[in-house]
Enzyme design. Structure first.
Site, PDB file in Angstrom:
ATOM      1  CE  LYS A 218      36.444  49.166  79.955  1.00  0.00           C
ATOM      2  NZ  LYS A 218      36.726  49.484  78.531  1.00  0.00           N
TER       3      LYS A 218
ATOM      4  CB  THR B 266      37.750  51.522  84.119  1.00  0.00           C
ATOM      5  OG1 THR B 266      37.381  52.260  85.275  1.00  0.00           O
ATOM      6  CG2 THR B 266      36.954  50.229  84.125  1.00  0.00           C
ATOM      7  CG  ASP B 267      39.761  53.732  88.678  1.00  0.00           C
ATOM      8  OD1 ASP B 267      38.648  53.669  88.117  1.00  0.00           O
ATOM      9  OD2 ASP B 267      40.150  54.759  89.284  1.00  0.00           O
ATOM     10  CD  GLU B 268      33.778  52.971  87.575  1.00  0.00           C
ATOM     11  OE1 GLU B 268      32.820  52.206  87.637  1.00  0.00           O
ATOM     12  OE2 GLU B 268      33.673  54.186  87.357  1.00  0.00           O
TER      13      GLU B 268
ATOM     14  CE1 TYR C  39      32.515  51.267  81.608  1.00  0.00           C
ATOM     15  CE2 TYR C  39      33.122  51.751  83.885  1.00  0.00           C
ATOM     16  CZ  TYR C  39      33.424  51.763  82.536  1.00  0.00           C
ATOM     17  OH  TYR C  39      34.632  52.258  82.109  1.00  0.00           O
TER      18      TYR C  39
HETATM   19  P1  NAD Z   1      32.715  57.469  75.664  1.00  0.00           P
HETATM   20  O1  NAD Z   1      31.438  56.859  76.101  1.00  0.00           O
HETATM   21  O2  NAD Z   1      32.870  58.945  75.678  1.00  0.00           O
HETATM   22  O3  NAD Z   1      33.030  56.991  74.162  1.00  0.00           O
HETATM   23  C1  NAD Z   1      32.863  55.677  73.742  1.00  0.00           C
HETATM   24  C2  NAD Z   1      32.972  55.651  72.227  1.00  0.00           C
HETATM   25  O4  NAD Z   1      32.832  54.282  71.783  1.00  0.00           O
HETATM   26  C3  NAD Z   1      31.866  56.450  71.524  1.00  0.00           C
HETATM   27  O5  NAD Z   1      32.418  57.214  70.486  1.00  0.00           O
HETATM   28  C4  NAD Z   1      30.932  55.386  70.978  1.00  0.00           C
HETATM   29  O6  NAD Z   1      30.270  55.777  69.792  1.00  0.00           O
HETATM   30  C5  NAD Z   1      31.915  54.249  70.704  1.00  0.00           C
HETATM   31  N1  NAD Z   1      31.253  52.928  70.723  1.00  0.00           N
HETATM   32  C6  NAD Z   1      30.386  52.446  71.640  1.00  0.00           C
HETATM   33  N2  NAD Z   1      30.000  51.205  71.302  1.00  0.00           N
HETATM   34  C7  NAD Z   1      30.684  50.878  70.173  1.00  0.00           C
HETATM   35  C8  NAD Z   1      30.741  49.715  69.341  1.00  0.00           C
HETATM   36  N3  NAD Z   1      30.004  48.626  69.624  1.00  0.00           N
HETATM   37  N4  NAD Z   1      31.541  49.722  68.250  1.00  0.00           N
HETATM   38  C9  NAD Z   1      32.277  50.830  67.955  1.00  0.00           C
HETATM   39  N5  NAD Z   1      32.259  51.961  68.700  1.00  0.00           N
HETATM   40  C10 NAD Z   1      31.479  51.976  69.781  1.00  0.00           C
HETATM   41  O7  NAD Z   1      33.827  56.753  76.521  1.00  0.00           O
HETATM   42  P2  NAD Z   1      35.201  57.357  77.075  1.00  0.00           P
HETATM   43  O8  NAD Z   1      34.943  58.065  78.339  1.00  0.00           O
HETATM   44  O9  NAD Z   1      35.906  58.036  75.972  1.00  0.00           O
HETATM   45  O10 NAD Z   1      35.958  56.000  77.448  1.00  0.00           O
HETATM   46  C11 NAD Z   1      36.803  55.347  76.504  1.00  0.00           C
HETATM   47  C12 NAD Z   1      37.331  54.067  77.120  1.00  0.00           C
HETATM   48  O11 NAD Z   1      38.060  54.370  78.290  1.00  0.00           O
HETATM   49  C13 NAD Z   1      36.237  53.086  77.534  1.00  0.00           C
HETATM   50  O12 NAD Z   1      36.685  51.790  77.250  1.00  0.00           O
HETATM   51  C14 NAD Z   1      36.110  53.295  79.044  1.00  0.00           C
HETATM   52  O13 NAD Z   1      35.685  52.118  79.678  1.00  0.00           O
HETATM   53  C15 NAD Z   1      37.548  53.639  79.390  1.00  0.00           C
HETATM   54  N6  NAD Z   1      37.704  54.488  80.585  1.00  0.00           N
HETATM   55  C16 NAD Z   1      37.093  55.713  80.644  1.00  0.00           C
HETATM   56  C17 NAD Z   1      37.313  56.528  81.741  1.00  0.00           C
HETATM   57  C18 NAD Z   1      36.695  57.898  81.865  1.00  0.00           C
HETATM   58  O14 NAD Z   1      36.871  58.541  82.898  1.00  0.00           O
HETATM   59  N7  NAD Z   1      35.979  58.394  80.862  1.00  0.00           N
HETATM   60  C19 NAD Z   1      38.138  56.090  82.785  1.00  0.00           C
HETATM   61  C20 NAD Z   1      38.692  54.813  82.703  1.00  0.00           C
HETATM   62  C21 NAD Z   1      38.500  54.039  81.579  1.00  0.00           C
HETATM   63  O1  DAU Z   2      36.981  55.426  87.412  1.00  0.00           O
HETATM   64  C1  DAU Z   2      36.946  55.396  86.018  1.00  0.00           C
HETATM   65  C2  DAU Z   2      35.529  55.541  85.536  1.00  0.00           C
HETATM   66  O2  DAU Z   2      35.174  56.903  85.724  1.00  0.00           O
HETATM   67  C3  DAU Z   2      35.324  55.134  84.082  1.00  0.00           C
HETATM   68  O3  DAU Z   2      35.600  53.768  83.935  1.00  0.00           O
HETATM   69  C4  DAU Z   2      33.894  55.432  83.619  1.00  0.00           C
HETATM   70  O4  DAU Z   2      33.771  55.153  82.235  1.00  0.00           O
HETATM   71  C5  DAU Z   2      33.613  56.902  83.869  1.00  0.00           C
HETATM   72  O5  DAU Z   2      32.278  57.190  83.524  1.00  0.00           O
HETATM   73  C6  DAU Z   2      33.868  57.248  85.331  1.00  0.00           C
HETATM   74  O6  DAU Z   2      32.907  56.592  86.193  1.00  0.00           O
HETATM   75  P1  DAU Z   2      32.310  57.343  87.471  1.00  0.00           P
HETATM   76  O7  DAU Z   2      31.048  56.692  87.852  1.00  0.00           O
HETATM   77  O8  DAU Z   2      33.347  57.495  88.514  1.00  0.00           O
HETATM   78  O9  DAU Z   2      32.083  58.798  86.801  1.00  0.00           O
HETATM   79  P2  DAU Z   2      30.843  59.828  86.873  1.00  0.00           P
HETATM   80  O10 DAU Z   2      31.310  61.075  86.225  1.00  0.00           O
HETATM   81  O11 DAU Z   2      29.594  59.204  86.401  1.00  0.00           O
HETATM   82  O12 DAU Z   2      30.709  60.075  88.423  1.00  0.00           O
HETATM   83  C7  DAU Z   2      31.813  60.553  89.181  1.00  0.00           C
HETATM   84  C8  DAU Z   2      31.360  60.629  90.607  1.00  0.00           C
HETATM   85  O13 DAU Z   2      30.377  61.663  90.725  1.00  0.00           O
HETATM   86  C9  DAU Z   2      30.696  59.353  91.113  1.00  0.00           C
HETATM   87  O14 DAU Z   2      31.042  59.169  92.473  1.00  0.00           O
HETATM   88  C10 DAU Z   2      29.201  59.648  90.987  1.00  0.00           C
HETATM   89  C11 DAU Z   2      29.126  61.158  91.224  1.00  0.00           C
HETATM   90  N1  DAU Z   2      28.038  61.856  90.496  1.00  0.00           N
HETATM   91  C12 DAU Z   2      27.913  61.662  89.155  1.00  0.00           C
HETATM   92  C13 DAU Z   2      26.899  62.288  88.451  1.00  0.00           C
HETATM   93  C14 DAU Z   2      26.749  62.058  86.961  1.00  0.00           C
HETATM   94  C15 DAU Z   2      27.181  62.715  91.176  1.00  0.00           C
HETATM   95  O15 DAU Z   2      27.324  62.913  92.393  1.00  0.00           O
HETATM   96  N2  DAU Z   2      26.188  63.340  90.486  1.00  0.00           N
HETATM   97  C16 DAU Z   2      25.994  63.145  89.137  1.00  0.00           C
HETATM   98  O16 DAU Z   2      25.042  63.719  88.575  1.00  0.00           O
END
Ligand code: NAD
Ligand code: DAU
Length: 360
Positions: free
Chosen positions: A167, A137-139, A163
């Site tokens: 990562k 992730t970019d985080e 988190y």
């Molecule tokens: P998500 O939370 O929707 O899904 C995670 C999946 O991993 C789920 O299906 C869960 O059951 C499985 N899981 C969790 N723990 C596990 C374990 N110990 N063994 C096997 N499976 C397990 O997450 P996502 O949003 O699909 O993100 C996927 C990946 O991309 C993550 O590594 C996250 O850090 C990264 N990522 C997500 C975002 C985003 O915006 N969603 C952005 C940047 C990076």
């Molecule tokens: O940047 C990549 C990341 O993006 C991933 O690594 C994470 O897995 C993914 O969950 C996401 O993280 P964020 O914290 O950026 O996403 P989230 O959707 O939780 O929140 C997006 C923005 O919105 C953040 O600035 C917090 C704000 N927010 C979120 C929620 C859930 C609100 O203002 N209200 C809310 O209820």
């Protein structure tokens, strides 16, 4: 075949569905072993269109179960591991960080170790072709000020939440397994994804679902925090490019060139819903916007410089934010059953805990 971890989650499941679509256009679609623990975020229903399809082998299990992972590797002999599995929600990591350390750090470590043992036992072309693709992730790069340049791959890691710290630790382990043992790894750091099958604890799906339910739209703090939004199928295409052509040991940033303030996104969602599913009273959903207490340690801005993947691998996002957001809202409107099914008791408990019961 390939081994996907976390392939029942939001991005992993989109990747698997897209993999079969994209690879069957070019050659016979390559089989996938999908290892997922099915935490609250994993949803086999997302993969229901693959039921009975012999190319998709679903295994419920933990990436930290070394014996299971080793057995799967020996049995299926994948040419690559695509590692999505993680605890992914920042707010949950603030309430309960332990699961993040267990899965994102220890789980990734155990998966790497099993992969290394498997890779060492390969020979010739199979050994040369093997890849471990780690999705990050970019985080991990921390927070940017308003006028700072976007993150490049060489930006220092400065994670701010449990988190992102977990990562970042995983990224370092992946790097170390390449540097020390030669494991052929690739790492991608992407920005916020959005699109179909997004779990409604994250900003965009939560706002759509709450709006339709007549609930408050809880914007943290002033709502001026900025994220760089990437449509999930663009991300999947980028990952296929990296897997195919990425240089071993390299990191690739993936972003959507869509920097947006949260409050603007919420207003855009309201405007789309006003058009596609107007409120019964004819008023705008924007009336439901409520500013709530900010997230502790909330990162102000993320932005991705995706020049490396574009120049080296020729990948660019296909969706603009306008096209992607409309598709996302339309998907939620067309799939009320999927949404209802994930709003289980555990989901309601989380919403009540994070928002002090006021928006559940
Ligand atoms: P998500 O939370 O929707 O899904 C995670 C999946 O991993 C789920 O299906 C869960 O059951 C499985 N899981 C969790 N723990 C596990 C374990 N110990 N063994 C096997 N499976 C397990 O997450 P996502 O949003 O699909 O993100 C996927 C990946 O991309 C993550 O590594 C996250 O850090 C990264 N990522 C997500 C975002 C985003 O915006 N969603 C952005 C940047 C990076
Ligand atoms: O940047 C990549 C990341 O993006 C991933 O690594 C994470 O897995 C993914 O969950 C996401 O993280 P964020 O914290 O950026 O996403 P989230 O959707 O939780 O929140 C997006 C923005 O919105 C953040 O600035 C917090 C704000 N927010 C979120 C929620 C859930 C609100 O203002 N209200 C809310 O209820």
């Amino acid at each position: 075949m390939i081994l996907v971890t976390g392939g029942a989650g939001f991005i992993g499941a989109n990747f698997v569905l897209d993999w079969f679509k994209a690879t069957s256009e070019t050659k016979g679609a390559e089989p996938v072993v999908n290892l997922d623990k099915l935490t609250y975020a994993g949803n086999p229903e997302t993969l229901s269109s693959l039921q009975g399809d012999a190319r998709h082998v679903f295994v419920e299990g933990d990436i930290g179960d070394s014996a299971l992972v080793s057995r799967l590797l020996v049995q299926h002999k994948p040419r690559a591991i695509i590692h999505f599995a993680a605890e992914s929600h920042v707010d949950r990591s603030i309430h309960s960080p332990e699961a993040f350390i267990e899965t994102n750090v220890m789980g990734t470590f155990r998966l790497l170790d099993a992969a290394l043992n498997y890779w060492k036992g390969l020979a010739g072309d199979a050994k040369a072709a093997f890849r471990f693709l780690h999705i990050s992730t970019d985080e991990v790069y921390g927070s940017l000020s308003a006028d700072a340049p976007a993150f490049t791959e060489t930006h220092p890691h400065q994670p701010n939440s449990p988190y992102s710290a977990s990562k970042a630790a995983a990224d370092h382990l992946v790097r170390a397994y390449h540097h020390t043992y030669g494991l052929p790894v690739l790492t991608t750091n992407c920005s916020n994804n959005y699109g179909p099958y997004h779990f409604p604890e994250k900003l965009i799906p939560l706002m759509i679902v709450n709006a339709l339910a007549g609930k408050a739209l809880p914007v943290y703090g002033d709502g001026l925090q900025i994220r760089d939004w990437l449509y999930v199928t663009d991300h999947c295409a980028a990952l296929r490019c990296v897997l195919h052509d990425g240089r071993v040991g390299e990191v690739y940033n993936i972003g959507g060139n869509n920097e947006r303030a949260n409050i603007d996104i919420v207003k855009d969602i309201c405007a789309l819903l006003d058009q596609l599913r107007p409120r019964e009273d004819g008023k705008s959903y924007a009336l439901q916007i409520t500013h709530v207490t900010d997230r502790p340690g909330h990162d102000r801005r993320y932005a991705i410089n995706a020049a490396k993947i574009e120049c080296e691998l020729g990948w660019k996002p296909a969706e603009t934010f306008e096209t992607g957001l409309r598709k996302t809202v339309e998907w939620v409107l067309a799939n009320p059953q999927w949404i209802a099914n994930v709003q289980s008791g555990a989901y309601r408990e989380w919403i009540s805990k994070n928002y002090n019961g006021t928006h559940a």
